[in-house]
Design an enzyme around this catalytic site. Structure first.
Site, PDB file in Angstrom:
ATOM      1  N   GLU A  64       4.672  -0.706   4.613  1.00 38.13           N
ATOM      2  CA  GLU A  64       4.544  -2.036   5.268  1.00 38.13           C
ATOM      3  C   GLU A  64       5.923  -2.690   6.460  1.00 38.13           C
ATOM      4  O   GLU A  64       4.904  -3.487   7.313  1.00 38.13           O
ATOM      5  CB  GLU A  64       3.708  -2.693   4.318  1.00 38.13           C
ATOM      6  CG  GLU A  64       3.411  -2.694   3.560  1.00 38.13           C
ATOM      7  CD  GLU A  64       2.459  -3.270   2.402  1.00 38.13           C
ATOM      8  OE1 GLU A  64       1.401  -3.438   1.506  1.00 38.13           O
ATOM      9  OE2 GLU A  64       3.499  -4.203   1.803  1.00 38.13           O
ATOM     10  N   ASP A  97      -9.006  -0.627   0.104  1.00 37.87           N
ATOM     11  CA  ASP A  97      -9.414  -0.423  -0.644  1.00 37.87           C
ATOM     12  C   ASP A  97     -10.767  -1.409  -1.661  1.00 37.87           C
ATOM     13  O   ASP A  97     -10.356  -2.615  -0.877  1.00 37.87           O
ATOM     14  CB  ASP A  97      -9.574   0.158  -2.296  1.00 37.87           C
ATOM     15  CG  ASP A  97      -8.099  -0.859  -2.998  1.00 37.87           C
ATOM     16  OD1 ASP A  97      -8.534  -1.892  -3.619  1.00 37.87           O
ATOM     17  OD2 ASP A  97      -6.483  -0.788  -2.321  1.00 37.87           O
TER      18      ASP A  97
END
Length: 232
Positions: free
Chosen positions: A13, A200
C-alpha cells in the site's frame, strides 16, 4: 499543511508512494520505517504501520510525537459494506469507529470506547473534500463514496458477520486500522482522513476477490493520495 503523515498497513500500500518520493531520510522506531521526504512538492512521512489496530495506533502517535505532522492520511484497501460500492471504488471517511468494541454492559453503545465522549471519530472536512476532488481528477472512472469506515481486528469474509456490522454501524467499508488511526488523531487534535479502495465485498467471496483485485485497488488509492497531498 506543512508536513503530512501517510500510513498504509501493508508494504504493497505504500511502496509506490515511497518510490515517487525525493530527498528521503529513513528513521526507524517500533519496528517501523518512517520515510521522510518530498512527494510531488509536499513534505510527507510515509510509513507501513503493520496490520491491526494496535500497530496503527502506535504508528500514528510516533508521527505526531517524532515528526510533528499537521495531518494524517490513512490509505489502503477495504471490504465493501454496501451493494452499490463495487470493487475498485473509493470510500472516503466521514468518520470512523471500531466495530469490535462492545461495552454495552456498562451502558455504552456498540463501538463506543468506554469513557470516551464520542462514538465515532470525525474526519477533517477539508481533507475529505480534497480527497474527493483528487479522486475525480485522477480516477475519473472510479466511483467515490463518503461515509463511515469501521475497523476491527478481523478480516471480514462471512456474510452473516458482514450483515451484523452493517445493521449495527451503518458503515460503508470495513478494514483493520482506520478507526485506530482516527482515535489517535482525535486525542492529539490532528486532522485526518481514511481513504480506502475496495478490494472485496467482505462476504463469502472475499477470500477469492481480495488477492485477485488487491493490486488494482491499491493503484487507485496511490494515484489519489499522491495528487491530494499537493493540494493540502
Amino acid at each position: 499543511m506543512k508536513r503530512i503523515g501517510i500510513i498504509g498497513a501493508m508494504e504493497e500500500e505504500v511502496s509506490r508512494l515511497k518510490e515517487m518520493m525525493e530527498q528521503v531520510t529513513i528513521r526507524k522506531k517500533a519496528s517501523m520505517e518512517f520515510n521522510l521526504g518530498i512527494l510531488n512538492g509536499k513534505e510527507v512521512v510515509v510509513v507501513r504501520s503493520g496490520i491491526g489496530k494496535v500497530n496503527a495506533g502506535i504508528c500514528t502517535q510516533i508521527l505526531v510525537d517524532d515528526f510533528q505532522v499537521d495531518g494524517i492520511i490513512n490509505t489502503g484497501i477495504a471490504g465493501s459494506l454496501k451493494n452499490e460500492i463495487n470493487i475498485g471504488d473509493i470510500v472516503i471517511s466521514t468518520d470512523a469507529l471500531q466495530h469490535d468494541v462492545d461495552a454495552r454492559e456498562f451502558g455504552y453503545e456498540p463501538g463506543q470506547i468506554p469513557r470516551m465522549d464520542v462514538l465515532a471519530f470525525k474526519a477533517d472536512l477539508q481533507m475529505i473534500e480534497q480527497a474527493e476532488a483528487s479522486s475525480h481528477e485522477v480516477n475519473p472512472e472510479v466511483g467515490v463514496f463518503k461515509g463511515r469506515v469501521v475497523s476491527g481486528d478481523q478480516f471480514i469474509a462471512d456474510r452473516r458477520v458482514k450483515e451484523n456490522i452493517i445493521e449495527k454501524f451503518q458503515g460503508y467499508c470495513t478494514e483493520m486500522e482506520g478507526a485506530a488511526i482516527a482515535q489517535a488523531a482525535y486525542l492529539n487534535h490532528v486532522p485526518f482522513v481514511v481513504i480506502r479502495s475496495i478490494s472485496d465485498k467482505a462476504d463469502d467471496s472475499a477470500s477469492v476477490d481480495y488477492p485477485a483485485f488487491e493490486k488494482k485497488a491499491i493503484e487507485n488509492g496511490v494515484r489519489l493520495v499522491s495528487h491530494m497531498v499537493t493540494c493540502l
